[in-house]
Scaffold this active site. Sequence first.
Site, PDB file in Angstrom:
ATOM      1  N   GLU A  20       1.129   6.664  -6.654  1.00  0.00           N
ATOM      2  CA  GLU A  20       0.048   7.675  -6.699  1.00  0.00           C
ATOM      3  C   GLU A  20       0.652   9.088  -6.705  1.00  0.00           C
ATOM      4  OE1 GLU A  20      -3.209   7.123  -3.718  1.00  0.00           O
ATOM      5  OE2 GLU A  20      -2.632   9.098  -2.994  1.00  0.00           O
TER       6      GLU A  20
ATOM      7  N   HIS B   3       2.052   1.657  -3.441  1.00  0.00           N
ATOM      8  CA  HIS B   3       0.892   2.139  -4.215  1.00  0.00           C
ATOM      9  C   HIS B   3       0.802   3.661  -4.084  1.00  0.00           C
ATOM     10  CE1 HIS B   3      -3.249   3.681  -4.196  1.00  0.00           C
ATOM     11  NE2 HIS B   3      -3.538   2.767  -5.094  1.00  0.00           N
ATOM     12  N   ASN B   4       0.924   4.142  -2.852  1.00  0.00           N
ATOM     13  CA  ASN B   4       0.813   5.581  -2.624  1.00  0.00           C
ATOM     14  C   ASN B   4       1.986   6.340  -3.233  1.00  0.00           C
ATOM     15  OD1 ASN B   4      -1.405   4.775  -1.148  1.00  0.00           O
ATOM     16  ND2 ASN B   4      -1.067   6.259   0.472  1.00  0.00           N
TER      17      ASN B   4
ATOM     18  N   LYS C 245       0.837  -1.211   0.000  1.00  0.00           N
ATOM     19  CA  LYS C 245       0.000   0.000   0.000  1.00  0.00           C
ATOM     20  C   LYS C 245       0.869   1.259   0.000  1.00  0.00           C
ATOM     21  CE  LYS C 245      -3.642   2.578  -0.022  1.00  0.00           C
ATOM     22  NZ  LYS C 245      -3.523   3.756   0.712  1.00  0.00           N
TER      23      LYS C 245
HETATM   24  C1  6PG Z   1      -5.892   5.621  -1.336  1.00  0.00           C
HETATM   25  C2  6PG Z   1      -5.067   6.828  -0.973  1.00  0.00           C
HETATM   26  C3  6PG Z   1      -5.184   7.206   0.458  1.00  0.00           C
HETATM   27  C4  6PG Z   1      -4.283   8.350   0.876  1.00  0.00           C
HETATM   28  C5  6PG Z   1      -4.624   9.650   0.269  1.00  0.00           C
HETATM   29  C6  6PG Z   1      -3.913  10.852   0.865  1.00  0.00           C
HETATM   30  O1  6PG Z   1      -5.268   4.706  -1.837  1.00  0.00           O
HETATM   31  O2  6PG Z   1      -7.111   5.606  -1.136  1.00  0.00           O
HETATM   32  O3  6PG Z   1      -3.732   6.536  -1.241  1.00  0.00           O
HETATM   33  O4  6PG Z   1      -4.863   6.082   1.228  1.00  0.00           O
HETATM   34  O5  6PG Z   1      -4.358   8.489   2.248  1.00  0.00           O
HETATM   35  O6  6PG Z   1      -4.386   9.606  -1.086  1.00  0.00           O
HETATM   36  O7  6PG Z   1      -2.544  10.743   0.825  1.00  0.00           O
HETATM   37  P1  6PG Z   1      -1.619  12.028   1.050  1.00  0.00           P
HETATM   38  O8  6PG Z   1      -2.232  12.859   2.118  1.00  0.00           O
HETATM   39  O9  6PG Z   1      -0.294  11.517   1.470  1.00  0.00           O
HETATM   40  O10 6PG Z   1      -1.592  12.736  -0.260  1.00  0.00           O
END
Ligand code: 6PG
Length: 473
Positions: free
Chosen positions: A191, A187-188, A184
């Site tokens: 992201e 993944h982030n 995860k």
């Molecule tokens: C998800 C997101 C989530 C994450 C937000 C905010 O997969 O649903 O990754 O878990 O908490 O995107 O992340 P930041 O505050 O670090 O941008």
Amino acid sequence: MAEEKYDFGMIGLGTMGRNLVFNMADHGFSVSGFDQDGKQVDFLEKERGERKVLGTRSPKEFVESLKQPRVIMLLVPAGKIVDAVIDELKPLLTDEDLIMDCGNSHYTDTDARTLALAKHNMHFMGVGISGGEQGARFGPSIMPGGNKSAYDRIAPMLQAVSAKVGNEPCVTYLGTGSSGHYVKMVHNGIEYGLMQLISETYQLLKELGGLTNDELQQVYTNWNNGRLQSFLISITADVFKQQDDLTNNRLIDMILDSAGQKGTGAWTSEDAMALQVPIPVIDAAVTARNLSGLKDVRVAAQQKLKGPANAVKVEKQELINLLEQALYFATITTYAQGMALLQRASKEYNYGLNLADIAKIWRGGCIIRASLLEQISAAYSQQPDIANLMLSEGIAAELAGSQAGIRELIGIAAEGGIPVPGIMASLAYYDTYRHAWLPANLLQAQRDYFGAHTYKRNDREGVFHSHWNQKEG
Ligand code: 6PG
């Protein structure tokens, strides 16, 4: 008659937790919920309708409402709160009970908690959940790791509530220990990378191309109908048409250009540095967010620091075409970097990850879902141990097909003085990766020169040190 017991428990009834409770209940599971904040419990009860959902008002009542061995999910903020909740639950639980931490906890915390609870014969699993509020309610991508037999107990429920691609649930057992939270985290990181890359295309389209918000919406919509199809591109298109409630402007133009972060992107970079896995697009994305935070400094610097004297000219459609290629190229390299980190981490931490499966469960429900993941999953099923996704034949061909575009685009951005750190990092990664020779011989020489750190040679084995032609003094 004995009091009815519930299949699952949920602690943390904020939007995510509540939505997941309703998702589980809609799939036929009975769920008991608890939150320190009584108002959240009231709200759960108000919203539950006919569903088999119970609101409880103390940890004891909550624990006693659950079938044994108990399965308790936590959706509380990562950090100390998770430990506080565990400490409160522990005396009330018995052998074989399972706690699943579904928040974005750091993987090292997950390892420590797993060990601590194992001493009491209890199971602890780190479970990444992605997809935001909508995902939690209607189908997230779920990344569970930990004890396999504990996973088997909850697999039917996770499969039922997860997103589906065709008939395939976006959840699978990922591996041992903290692998769920590690996956995860990466993944982030991806992201962060993808969001940064998309934002860079926006800056160029707006500043250089002069596109209006309607035109921007159209560009991202078109991209979303092509090979860039993804959740993040689709929501980007939507963003540009949103009207502001408080003014007559589009909302995007009223939002401050300074982005926050909870830390998972930085964690990804930190761990990649520790494992010496290069993930420069993700690093650039974290840095770009940090730079965005320096709003006041940037406002002052704009008056002081000169950019190029002449404006760069590029035809609008040409710019859009180049950006599409650059974004596609950079997107591929971002996934490649995340995957390379997972591959290395799996060895280092003995997770036993299957990269093809991970790409598969990211195809639906999660924030980084994209049509490209189909190809990525196929590439890793064909060659599970391939050193880098970019080396897979199909992917290499995609990169080759769009490299002219990213090169030209970077030239234009540099000439115009418009920052594209993620896109530049992507091309630099590719060009460095495909170079059999790099100037690290000079680095070795410098290290040996000033610190006698020794060096290796390219013509014979061993470690060498030279007496360099030292400067006097
Ligand atoms: C998800 C997101 C989530 C994450 C937000 C905010 O997969 O649903 O990754 O878990 O908490 O995107 O992340 P930041 O505050 O670090 O941008």
